[in-house]
Design a protein around this motif. Structure first.
Motif, PDB file in Angstrom:
ATOM      1  N   ASN A  14      12.345 -73.545 -62.173  1.00 25.63           N
ATOM      2  CA  ASN A  14      11.772 -72.693 -61.672  1.00 25.63           C
ATOM      3  C   ASN A  14      12.092 -71.599 -61.629  1.00 25.63           C
ATOM      4  OD1 ASN A  14       8.659 -72.041 -61.909  1.00 25.63           O
ATOM      5  ND2 ASN A  14       8.774 -73.389 -60.416  1.00 25.63           N
ATOM      6  N   GLU A  33      22.730 -74.580 -55.590  1.00 23.64           N
ATOM      7  CA  GLU A  33      22.039 -75.543 -55.824  1.00 23.64           C
ATOM      8  C   GLU A  33      22.529 -77.011 -54.676  1.00 23.64           C
ATOM      9  OE1 GLU A  33      18.674 -77.039 -57.075  1.00 23.64           O
ATOM     10  OE2 GLU A  33      19.804 -78.388 -55.669  1.00 23.64           O
ATOM     11  N   ALA A  34      21.579 -77.822 -53.898  1.00 25.43           N
ATOM     12  CA  ALA A  34      22.307 -78.419 -53.666  1.00 25.43           C
ATOM     13  C   ALA A  34      22.584 -79.532 -53.871  1.00 25.43           C
ATOM     14  CB  ALA A  34      21.448 -78.428 -51.662  1.00 25.43           C
ATOM     15  N   GLY A  40      16.211 -79.787 -59.690  1.00 32.33           N
ATOM     16  CA  GLY A  40      15.430 -80.150 -58.710  1.00 32.33           C
ATOM     17  C   GLY A  40      14.490 -81.496 -59.192  1.00 32.33           C
ATOM     18  N   LEU A  41      12.405 -81.416 -58.977  1.00 30.51           N
ATOM     19  CA  LEU A  41      12.261 -82.225 -59.717  1.00 30.51           C
ATOM     20  C   LEU A  41      12.444 -82.520 -60.451  1.00 30.51           C
ATOM     21  CD1 LEU A  41       9.292 -81.559 -56.715  1.00 30.51           C
ATOM     22  CD2 LEU A  41      10.836 -84.191 -56.550  1.00 30.51           C
ATOM     23  N   HIS A  57       7.687 -86.259 -64.891  1.00 31.41           N
ATOM     24  CA  HIS A  57       8.628 -87.456 -66.940  1.00 31.41           C
ATOM     25  C   HIS A  57       7.931 -86.203 -67.441  1.00 31.41           C
ATOM     26  CE1 HIS A  57       5.264 -90.643 -65.734  1.00 31.41           C
ATOM     27  NE2 HIS A  57       4.677 -89.115 -66.231  1.00 31.41           N
ATOM     28  N   GLN A  58       7.055 -85.403 -67.567  1.00 29.21           N
ATOM     29  CA  GLN A  58       6.375 -84.606 -68.983  1.00 29.21           C
ATOM     30  C   GLN A  58       6.534 -83.394 -68.250  1.00 29.21           C
ATOM     31  OE1 GLN A  58       3.692 -87.568 -69.399  1.00 29.21           O
ATOM     32  NE2 GLN A  58       2.625 -86.566 -67.768  1.00 29.21           N
ATOM     33  N   VAL A 253      22.341 -74.444 -49.151  1.00 27.02           N
ATOM     34  CA  VAL A 253      22.416 -73.091 -48.755  1.00 27.02           C
ATOM     35  C   VAL A 253      21.771 -73.203 -47.082  1.00 27.02           C
ATOM     36  CG1 VAL A 253      21.270 -70.914 -47.885  1.00 27.02           C
ATOM     37  CG2 VAL A 253      22.152 -71.128 -50.834  1.00 27.02           C
ATOM     38  N   HIS A 392       4.231 -93.208 -61.761  1.00 23.48           N
ATOM     39  CA  HIS A 392       3.666 -91.792 -61.169  1.00 23.48           C
ATOM     40  C   HIS A 392       2.176 -92.791 -59.894  1.00 23.48           C
ATOM     41  CE1 HIS A 392       4.304 -87.671 -63.155  1.00 23.48           C
ATOM     42  NE2 HIS A 392       5.693 -88.584 -62.718  1.00 23.48           N
ATOM     43  N   ASN A 447      15.011 -82.106 -51.780  1.00 25.36           N
ATOM     44  CA  ASN A 447      14.664 -80.795 -50.870  1.00 25.36           C
ATOM     45  C   ASN A 447      13.972 -80.262 -50.719  1.00 25.36           C
ATOM     46  OD1 ASN A 447      17.528 -81.446 -49.655  1.00 25.36           O
ATOM     47  ND2 ASN A 447      18.105 -80.144 -52.027  1.00 25.36           N
ATOM     48  N   TRP A 453       4.633 -82.442 -54.618  1.00 24.12           N
ATOM     49  CA  TRP A 453       4.309 -82.262 -56.330  1.00 24.12           C
ATOM     50  C   TRP A 453       4.798 -80.798 -56.018  1.00 24.12           C
ATOM     51  CZ3 TRP A 453       2.699 -85.979 -59.718  1.00 24.12           C
ATOM     52  CH2 TRP A 453       2.198 -85.409 -60.998  1.00 24.12           C
ATOM     53  N   HIS A 455       5.218 -78.594 -53.755  1.00 24.62           N
ATOM     54  CA  HIS A 455       5.996 -77.320 -52.523  1.00 24.62           C
ATOM     55  C   HIS A 455       4.373 -77.327 -51.999  1.00 24.62           C
ATOM     56  CE1 HIS A 455       9.715 -76.237 -54.327  1.00 24.62           C
ATOM     57  NE2 HIS A 455       9.980 -77.550 -55.047  1.00 24.62           N
ATOM     58  N   ALA A 487       7.377 -73.172 -56.802  1.00 23.62           N
ATOM     59  CA  ALA A 487       5.945 -73.499 -57.505  1.00 23.62           C
ATOM     60  C   ALA A 487       5.519 -73.756 -55.961  1.00 23.62           C
ATOM     61  CB  ALA A 487       6.345 -75.845 -56.968  1.00 23.62           C
ATOM     62  N   ASP A 494       3.829 -78.428 -61.052  1.00 23.57           N
ATOM     63  CA  ASP A 494       3.944 -78.813 -62.068  1.00 23.57           C
ATOM     64  C   ASP A 494       5.509 -78.160 -63.096  1.00 23.57           C
ATOM     65  OD1 ASP A 494       2.406 -80.306 -61.637  1.00 23.57           O
ATOM     66  OD2 ASP A 494       0.558 -79.414 -63.751  1.00 23.57           O
ATOM     67  N   ILE A 495       6.136 -78.452 -64.048  1.00 27.39           N
ATOM     68  CA  ILE A 495       7.147 -78.089 -64.981  1.00 27.39           C
ATOM     69  C   ILE A 495       6.350 -76.864 -65.958  1.00 27.39           C
ATOM     70  CG2 ILE A 495       8.965 -78.288 -67.032  1.00 27.39           C
ATOM     71  CD1 ILE A 495       8.906 -80.146 -63.714  1.00 27.39           C
TER      72      ILE A 495
END
Ligand SMILES: Cc1cc2nc3c(=O)[nH]c(=O)nc-3n(C[C@H](O)[C@H](O)[C@H](O)COP(=O)(O)OP(=O)(O)OC[C@H]3O[C@@H](n4cnc5c(N)ncnc54)[C@H](O)[C@@H]3O)c2cc1C
Lengths: 509, 401
Positions: A14, A33-34, A40-41, A57-58, A253, A392, A447, A453, A455, A487, A494-495
């Protein structure tokens, strides 16, 4: 000292979408980015020598609009391929296979029922689709354009016609169990169709509320291809860099730096773990709302009731990931190829049962899961000829009785592999490495508060103009110059890139 | 359906005894009790007027055990409190007391109280109503702060009046005369620590004494023994209410409704409406309700709490305020009113719609004489200065007796 137009915290997908949109408008953007890598996920990580996987994964409903706007094809996103088949695994090899609006492996009457079901659900999903890409106005004191947004939704619902509209309002809060029961009798078909209504949320088949809405959210992308997540992240990152976005990884951060003037509190930059302060006109956070407001900003800059609402966001994750490194392609009984989304969930009762255990802090006795073999599309994730299995697993509570000690992890891993082995005999002998990520691991490694899933749960009281809570649901926050783009904002996780897309529009307006 | 509660147990409703109860019982010759936060509280002991004159001329004690007392401590205590209240807590030095207000996100007044800064990271917050829920909420997001409700474990006695310092000196509190207003001091008392603050709710000279509950009676006896020659007498709620009105202090249930307890929208008040502008510090770091209060400070409050001097001597309690003698437009209401013996005037606090403050103000006072009801229209004039703020209340050392 460098000064940016915008700093974005986190380099999840995102954030990358948001950065791209801002850069297209000639904004000077820094992404911090940490983690070591972007995504991210959705980031690819090595979980065993030479074997890589991403937690997500998709991407099944990533909007075409974003792909076009950001010209992701030019940055390496391949759009060939199609929408992945969903395969409900059956012990005797009589699998149920869903491919778009077609279903096989079930009796004819179920095929007919599926057509009726699919027509209606697709209508609703299409009707709602534009709203996921809109900003939902707050309730009360609305401007004319905001009123128009509500009016448009009303109109679109109206255009369904009397019968479908009535059915929409009835169906939208049904437990998914009841919805499936109304159309189907085949247990495996029911659980296969119900899966997307449930995964990622704290809802079981029999929970009333809004699981059908999540299903419709995910069906909004039904007609698009399924994207491989690491490939998508690479394309987003490449596009961002080509547009001049600076990306700094390994840069956590610690604080959002604010300045209090006579009017308000304003965000002016970020302080990194190293102590370095980077300044900007705007700070955008893709970290989840709890982390953003309570850890990075600090309650002292916020109102008390607002803070209270943030602390109440339900974000206990319930999904675990299992990654297996396999030295050969696994074979599932009755399937020529393990391509697609494979489900181990013989019936909705079993899913419900897994939820019951999770409620009391226990691992499922019979884990239910979705499996993909990402190396089929992206062979680069493993050494040549070898494969990755990504699963999953529902429902695995973040607050586990054992606090996820070694034995609880080992027990769950064994159970998952046992369950897979039923459908893919001999798979155990292919395993050369493995990784289990419980919600606790997802929280610390990626993080995200609660390892959730989305947030923050996908539930009616945490959606739309209440996501993450009123006062921060239009991407801006009570702190001037501070925005959210992850998210935890509308529409949800979701992506999909949609929160990042919407946030960029608000930031630029 | 009529529900009867044949076996209903109302015993928990019975007010609890104060830590000073045995002494209070001896003194309360009319058994005139009410209650405050579940504790027994005297309306008056002998007679309200008499007790009022003790406050003004000699000294008296008021039982403040029922007051809520929260010990707020930890590295984040200052940050947490500073975000909650409208004044700047970071400017408070140790062993100082500050009068504070706290508001909802919308800038409506929840309550007022006092903060005692005991140490860098330790504060005692006292207030009239139980506030645990709000304090807990206010501490969300602050990891290092603990809130400890000490209301039941701490006994407290307010000693007010011109001879109060003399009484404490007689009691043996060495150097108490050097205590400045709003400061805190500690003395040895029966092997324990007696905390004395130069604070009060009467507008005159006064102190508040804080001790662990087990030593409450010892404290009472010491104070009364020392006060015997100084006209000491306990006073109740009614005399307190008179004294605080002369001093211009607000009371919940009179001047304001606690915002968390009102049902109707905006039946609560804001600090600006209560004329407490000086309590709202826009220069300090962020505090709750700031944005709403900033907006209100620009727009001006809808109502303003106003001090009135009213013609005649009929107390104006509950009177309506009009903009003309013929009462054509209703513009406000009296929140508290009395004939003030020290000011020798008919004084009142009234909530008046701000725009009308510039014009004439008339009060419609209803009163009763031997079961006959009358009403009169009295002219009101606005008082800018406090009704009563004697110099002796502020000087250090106070006048000796
Ligand atoms: C187990 C699991 C499986 C999933 N599978 C799928 C799937 O198959 N398909 C799908 O569509 N969705 C899936 N999801 C959901 C999806 O992964 C998320 O909704 C999505 O990744 C959210 O994207 P984001 O960019 O908003 O946030 P994230 O992907 O969470 O990215 C946020 C980034 O911010 C960084 N960050 C946080 N705090 C800081 C800080 N202080 N300083 C610097 N950086 C910071 C994090 O390190 C992270 O990189 C899954 C989620 C989980 C938990």
């Amino acid at each position: 000292m460098a000064h940016y137009d915008t700093i974005i915290i986190g380099a999840g997908h995102n954030s990358l979408v948001c950065a791209n949109y801002l850069a297209l408008k000639k904004k000077n953007v820094l992404v911090v980015e940490a983690a070591e890598v972007c995504g991210g996920l959705g980031a690819r990580h090595e979980f065993h020598d030479g074997f890589h996987a991403s937690v997500a994964h998709q991407a099944s409903h990533f909007p075409q609009k974003i792909i076009r706007d950001l010209r992701l094809a030019e940055h390496g996103l391949s759009l060939s391929g199609d929408h992945k088949a969903c395969i409900g695994l059956n012990r005797d090899g009589d699998h149920v296979i869903l491919q778009g609006n077609k279903v096989s492996g079930v009796p004819d009457n179920e095929v007919d029922a599926y057509k009726r079901y699919h027509r209606l659900m697709k209508r609703y999903a299409d009707m709602l689709a534009p709203f996921w890409l809109k900003t939902v106005p707050p309730i009360g004191n609305n401007s004319l354009p905001e009123m128009m947004a509500f009016a448009e939704l009303g109109l679109r619902i109206r255009l369904l016609g009397k019968e479908d509209m009535r059915e929409f309002f009835r169906m939208i809060t049904l437990p998914v169990y009841d919805l499936m029961d109304e159309y189907f009798s085949h247990p495996l078909l029911k659980s296969l169709l119900g899966w997307d209504a449930l995964i990622g949320t704290k809802q079981a088949p029999r929970s009333p509320n809004n699981s059908v809405l999540q299903l419709l959210y995910r069906m909004a992308g039904d007609s698009h291809v399924t994207l491989d997540v690491p490939t998508l992240i690479d394309a987003l990152q490449r596009a961002a860099v080509s547009r001049g976005v600076d990306i700094r990884t390994n840069s956590r951060v610690c604080d959002i730096v604010v300045e209090q003037n006579s009017e308000t509190v304003k965000a002016t930059g970020v302080r990194l773990e190293s102590g370095e302060v980077v300044t900007a006109e705007q700070v955008v956070s893709s970290a989840d709302p709890k982390m953003t407001f309570l850890k990075l900003l600090g309650a002292e800059h916020l109102e008390i009731e607002f803070t209270n609402r943030i602390t109440r966001i339900r974000d206990d994750g319930l999904v675990s990931k299992l990654h297996l490194a396999l030295n050969d392609q696994p074979s599932f009984s009755g399937l020529s190829s393990p391509a697609g989304r494979l489900f181990i969930a013989p019936n909705l009762e079993m899913i419900e049962c897994a939820f019951d255990h999770a409620k009391y802090g226990e691992s499922p006795v019979d884990p239910v899961m979705e499996i993909t073999i990402p190396t089929l599309e992206n062979p680069g994730l493993a050494p040549e000829g070898q494969h990755v299995l990504s699963a999953h697993v529902m429902y695995t509570p973040r607050k586990h009785k054992s606090e996820w000690d070694e034995s609880a992890r080992a027990e769950l891993t064994t159970k998952i592999i046992d369950a897979i082995e039923v459908y893919a005999p001999g798979i155990r002998s292919l395993i050369v490495g493995q990784e289990l990520l419980t919600p606790v691991d997802l929280e610390s490694r990626f993080n995200t508060s609660g390892g959730h899933w989305h947030h923050g749960d996908f539930a009616l009281d945490q959606l739309l103009m209440m996501r993450p809570t009123h006062g921060a649901a239009q991407y801006s926050t009570p702190i001037s110059g501070l925005y959210l783009c992850g998210a935890g904002t509308h529409p949800a996780g979701d992506i999909t890139g949609m929160p990042g897309h919407n946030a960029a529009r608000e930031i630029l307006s | 359906m009529i529900v009867t509660m044949t076996n209903a147990d109302f015993s928990t409703e019975k007010p609890r005894p104060s830590h000073f109860q045995p002494r209070l019982d001896e003194r309360n010759i009319h058994d005139a009790w009410s209650s405050w936060n579940g504790y027994k509280l005297a309306e008056y002991y002998f007679e309200a007027e008499y007790e009022y004159f003790c406050i003004r001329n000699t000294c008296g004690t008021y039982d403040i055990c029922p007051m809520q007392k929260y010990l707020i401590s930890g590295p984040d205590a200052e940050k947490m409190l500073n975000r909650m209240v409208t004044r700047d807590v970071t400017k408070m030095r140790n062993n100082r007391v500050s009068y504070v207000l706290w508001c909802t996100d919308e800038g409506r007044l929840i309550d007022d109280g006092t903060i005692f800064r005991l140490a860098d990271d330790s504060f005692l917050l006292t207030c009239g109503s139980p506030s645990t829920a709000w304090l807990k909420k206010s501490s969300l997001g602050f990891d290092n702060v603990t809130i400890n409700d000490r209301s039941d474990e701490l006994a407290a006695l307010s000693l007010q009046g011109p001879t109060s310092c003399a009484v404490l000196k007689r009691m043996g509190l060495k150097g108490i005369e050097q205590a400045k207003p709003f400061t805190i001091h500690h003395f040895d008392f029966f092997g324990d620590s007696l905390m004395v603050s130069r604070t009060g709710f009467t507008g005159g000279l006064g102190y508040e004494l804080w001790i662990k509950a087990e030593l409450a009676l010892e404290l009472w006896d010491a104070v009364y023994e020392a006060g015997a020659d100084y006209g000491i007498h306990p006073f109740g709620e009614q005399a307190t209410n008179m004294a605080r009105l002369e001093a211009g202090f607000i009371m919940p249930g009179y001047e304001f409704n606690e915002a968390l307890k009102t049902v109707h929208f905006e039946h609560d008040q804001t600090p600006f409406e209560l004329n407490l502008d000086w309590m709202v510090d826009f220069k300090k770091p962020h505090f709750n309700g700031r944005a709403a209060l900033l907006e209100e400070s620009r727009r001006g409050p809808r109502y303003t709490l106003t001090k009135l001097d009213i013609e005649g001597n009929k107390p104006a309690e509950g009177a309506f305020i009009y903009d003309s003698q013929d009462c054509s437009r209703h513009i406000g209401y009296v929140t508290s009113g009395m004939w003030s013996p020290v000011v020798k005037a008919n004084i009142a606090l009234a909530m008046i719609e701000t725009p009308y403050l510039k014009g004439e103000l008339w009060a419609e006072i209803n009163y009763e004489k031997e079961l006959r009801h009358y009403s009169k229209i009295a002219r009101c004039s606005v008082k800018e200065e406090p009704f009563w703020a004697p110099d002796y209340a502020k000087v250090t050392p106070p006048r000796d007796y």
